[in-house]
Design a protein around this motif. Sequence first.
Motif, PDB file in Angstrom:
ATOM      1  N   PRO A 169      48.818  46.294  59.342  1.00  0.00           N
ATOM      2  CA  PRO A 169      49.873  45.557  58.423  1.00  0.00           C
ATOM      3  C   PRO A 169      49.237  44.436  57.666  1.00  0.00           C
ATOM      4  O   PRO A 169      49.820  43.515  58.078  1.00  0.00           O
ATOM      5  CB  PRO A 169      51.122  45.245  59.236  1.00  0.00           C
ATOM      6  CG  PRO A 169      50.450  45.208  60.623  1.00  0.00           C
ATOM      7  CD  PRO A 169      49.136  46.214  60.684  1.00  0.00           C
ATOM      8  N   SER A 170      48.627  44.714  56.614  1.00  0.00           N
ATOM      9  CA  SER A 170      47.761  43.598  55.787  1.00  0.00           C
ATOM     10  C   SER A 170      48.765  42.863  54.791  1.00  0.00           C
ATOM     11  O   SER A 170      48.570  41.679  54.481  1.00  0.00           O
ATOM     12  CB  SER A 170      46.626  43.973  55.061  1.00  0.00           C
ATOM     13  OG  SER A 170      47.084  45.077  54.138  1.00  0.00           O
ATOM     14  N   SER A 171      49.921  43.416  54.406  1.00  0.00           N
ATOM     15  CA  SER A 171      50.660  42.971  53.421  1.00  0.00           C
ATOM     16  C   SER A 171      51.589  41.697  53.714  1.00  0.00           C
ATOM     17  O   SER A 171      52.010  41.942  55.013  1.00  0.00           O
ATOM     18  CB  SER A 171      51.695  44.057  52.642  1.00  0.00           C
ATOM     19  OG  SER A 171      51.133  45.017  52.280  1.00  0.00           O
ATOM     20  N   ASP A 177      50.702  43.321  48.185  1.00  0.00           N
ATOM     21  CA  ASP A 177      50.494  42.036  47.776  1.00  0.00           C
ATOM     22  C   ASP A 177      49.177  41.337  48.641  1.00  0.00           C
ATOM     23  O   ASP A 177      48.689  40.299  47.954  1.00  0.00           O
ATOM     24  CB  ASP A 177      51.590  41.096  48.119  1.00  0.00           C
ATOM     25  CG  ASP A 177      51.876  40.868  49.412  1.00  0.00           C
ATOM     26  OD1 ASP A 177      51.363  41.210  50.255  1.00  0.00           O
ATOM     27  OD2 ASP A 177      52.714  40.028  49.515  1.00  0.00           O
ATOM     28  N   MET A 178      48.629  42.047  49.699  1.00  0.00           N
ATOM     29  CA  MET A 178      47.509  41.612  50.078  1.00  0.00           C
ATOM     30  C   MET A 178      46.641  42.894  50.654  1.00  0.00           C
ATOM     31  O   MET A 178      47.171  43.469  51.554  1.00  0.00           O
ATOM     32  CB  MET A 178      47.758  40.468  51.486  1.00  0.00           C
ATOM     33  CG  MET A 178      46.456  39.748  51.881  1.00  0.00           C
ATOM     34  SD  MET A 178      47.265  38.530  53.234  1.00  0.00           S
ATOM     35  CE  MET A 178      47.778  37.336  51.873  1.00  0.00           C
ATOM     36  N   ILE A 179      45.291  42.670  50.857  1.00  0.00           N
ATOM     37  CA  ILE A 179      44.566  43.465  51.538  1.00  0.00           C
ATOM     38  C   ILE A 179      43.469  42.658  52.397  1.00  0.00           C
ATOM     39  O   ILE A 179      43.285  41.292  51.893  1.00  0.00           O
ATOM     40  CB  ILE A 179      43.777  44.499  50.657  1.00  0.00           C
ATOM     41  CG1 ILE A 179      42.786  43.502  49.699  1.00  0.00           C
ATOM     42  CG2 ILE A 179      44.518  45.548  49.979  1.00  0.00           C
ATOM     43  CD1 ILE A 179      41.911  44.634  48.774  1.00  0.00           C
ATOM     44  N   LYS A 180      42.981  42.946  53.523  1.00  0.00           N
ATOM     45  CA  LYS A 180      42.117  42.041  54.345  1.00  0.00           C
ATOM     46  C   LYS A 180      40.620  42.508  53.723  1.00  0.00           C
ATOM     47  O   LYS A 180      40.333  43.715  54.218  1.00  0.00           O
ATOM     48  CB  LYS A 180      42.197  42.130  55.738  1.00  0.00           C
ATOM     49  CG  LYS A 180      43.620  41.651  55.941  1.00  0.00           C
ATOM     50  CD  LYS A 180      43.791  40.089  55.752  1.00  0.00           C
ATOM     51  CE  LYS A 180      45.275  39.496  56.088  1.00  0.00           C
ATOM     52  NZ  LYS A 180      45.541  39.429  57.285  1.00  0.00           N
ATOM     53  N   VAL A 181      39.745  41.905  53.203  1.00  0.00           N
ATOM     54  CA  VAL A 181      38.427  42.093  53.110  1.00  0.00           C
ATOM     55  C   VAL A 181      37.198  41.519  54.008  1.00  0.00           C
ATOM     56  O   VAL A 181      36.121  41.682  54.023  1.00  0.00           O
ATOM     57  CB  VAL A 181      37.918  41.815  51.707  1.00  0.00           C
ATOM     58  CG1 VAL A 181      38.757  42.640  50.768  1.00  0.00           C
ATOM     59  CG2 VAL A 181      38.088  40.211  51.492  1.00  0.00           C
ATOM     60  N   ALA A 315      42.084  47.989  44.984  1.00  0.00           N
ATOM     61  CA  ALA A 315      42.848  47.238  44.195  1.00  0.00           C
ATOM     62  C   ALA A 315      43.282  47.639  43.052  1.00  0.00           C
ATOM     63  O   ALA A 315      44.542  47.417  42.803  1.00  0.00           O
ATOM     64  CB  ALA A 315      41.925  45.850  43.918  1.00  0.00           C
ATOM     65  N   ASN A 316      42.553  48.468  42.191  1.00  0.00           N
ATOM     66  CA  ASN A 316      43.027  49.010  41.172  1.00  0.00           C
ATOM     67  C   ASN A 316      44.232  50.267  41.269  1.00  0.00           C
ATOM     68  O   ASN A 316      45.089  50.180  40.626  1.00  0.00           O
ATOM     69  CB  ASN A 316      41.979  49.808  40.483  1.00  0.00           C
ATOM     70  CG  ASN A 316      41.045  48.956  39.741  1.00  0.00           C
ATOM     71  OD1 ASN A 316      41.420  47.673  39.553  1.00  0.00           O
ATOM     72  ND2 ASN A 316      39.751  49.365  39.680  1.00  0.00           N
ATOM     73  N   ASP A 325      48.729  42.807  41.737  1.00  0.00           N
ATOM     74  CA  ASP A 325      47.411  42.255  41.719  1.00  0.00           C
ATOM     75  C   ASP A 325      47.332  41.826  43.016  1.00  0.00           C
ATOM     76  O   ASP A 325      47.960  40.615  43.654  1.00  0.00           O
ATOM     77  CB  ASP A 325      47.198  40.961  40.599  1.00  0.00           C
ATOM     78  CG  ASP A 325      47.184  41.549  39.404  1.00  0.00           C
ATOM     79  OD1 ASP A 325      46.446  42.625  38.937  1.00  0.00           O
ATOM     80  OD2 ASP A 325      47.773  40.920  38.456  1.00  0.00           O
ATOM     81  N   THR A 326      46.503  42.427  44.051  1.00  0.00           N
ATOM     82  CA  THR A 326      46.587  42.193  45.373  1.00  0.00           C
ATOM     83  C   THR A 326      45.745  40.991  45.574  1.00  0.00           C
ATOM     84  O   THR A 326      44.567  40.890  45.022  1.00  0.00           O
ATOM     85  CB  THR A 326      46.074  43.613  46.143  1.00  0.00           C
ATOM     86  OG1 THR A 326      46.335  43.240  47.646  1.00  0.00           O
ATOM     87  CG2 THR A 326      44.669  43.687  45.865  1.00  0.00           C
ATOM     88  N   ASP A 327      46.006  40.263  46.708  1.00  0.00           N
ATOM     89  CA  ASP A 327      45.058  39.144  47.134  1.00  0.00           C
ATOM     90  C   ASP A 327      43.990  39.806  48.081  1.00  0.00           C
ATOM     91  O   ASP A 327      44.331  40.186  49.233  1.00  0.00           O
ATOM     92  CB  ASP A 327      46.076  38.129  47.835  1.00  0.00           C
ATOM     93  CG  ASP A 327      45.054  37.151  48.335  1.00  0.00           C
ATOM     94  OD1 ASP A 327      44.098  36.818  47.909  1.00  0.00           O
ATOM     95  OD2 ASP A 327      45.783  36.258  49.116  1.00  0.00           O
TER      96      ASP A 327
END
Length: 390
Positions: A169-171, A177-181, A315-316, A325-327
């Motif tokens: 659950p990255s959001s 709104d968020m992904i983890k890179v 992201a796209n 636009d995801t963080d």
Amino acid sequence: MANAPKNLDVVHLTQALITRPSVTPVDAGAMDTVQQVLESLGFTCTRLKFGEIENLYARRGTSAPNLCFAGHTDVVPSGVRNLWRYDPFGAEIHDGAVIGRGAVDMKGGVAAWIAAVSRHDDLSGSQKGSLSFLITGDEEGVATDGTIRVVEWLKDQGEIIDHCIVGEPSSSAQLGDMIKVGRRGSVNATFTVTGKQGHVAYPQRALNPLPVLVDLLGALKARMLDDGYDQFPPSNLEITTIDTGNTATNIIPQDARARINIRFNPAHTGAQLCAWFDEVAAQFAAKTGAQIEVKSTISGEAFLTEASTFVDLIANVIKDTLGLDTDRSTTGGTSDARFIRALCPVVEFGLVGQTMHQINECVAVADLEALTDTYSALIEAYFSKFGSSS
């Protein structure tokens, strides 16, 4: 379930998984549920049991690229039962949300990817490739017999995974709104200082371990580890416990213990930090005459999935499907992505995590359906971009 229908119902599958009380290390049939559905969708499943832990690797297709989804079916304990409004393993729907332990962390995410896959036939035509699953029952536990062991098995088998999505659950506040890179590393250390017990009125006859321990901890805390790293916040050291077990008021204790944790960015490695612990302990032992034992454990190394076509594609898709636009974040604790990154580029993308591990954990039905739509679009976009031509 030999002939599963297209477009599996993500809500029903989420409920089926939640009703399996799979508190680590107990599986309670959760992995059987996943296997049955995947086999009905044409996947070849391999069960991998290490110790008490049930794991599964499944693949459909034989050609490259291989896009893997990684997740876990184990959950943390439900906590005090009477604080829950509903049965934590009942998976009831109230006010538009599925309620239950594991709803967002991460049975809902597993169900959403499976439901998304059910919309896609075996890859054929001009765009070819494979889909796979790496599902463990040991993410919420000590993580010694889960994903790390499956990764070793995959290497031994010569199995190639080209890219991986981890459904944690990255959001943060809104789906997508968020992904983890990337993730910070984690190292724990326990310091045990042994002095000499004695009467508080005769300190010259004793060696109090507590001032030694306090000064040692002060020296560790005084060091500025770093001022941050590209896409990472500064590393931080936290003291998590100090105790002696001394119940008397007139005794200088024999020993004292403290435990610390460091969450560190790629400016450090776990081995470097452990060596520093040993060095500081040796200095204080030599200066005070106390014996100091250090036990260190590296839970995971820091890593970053560099900017790439794969990260941009995710992201796209989020932008096109969810309008956000995801963080691209590296915040949070550790996850099994720390093991998978040894195989391939890995990104975490899943549900909103605000209720994970909490009483009354829940996931909005709308979010489950929207995540399934986004995962489906991601699968299509991935093979359009990376799929090999026949």
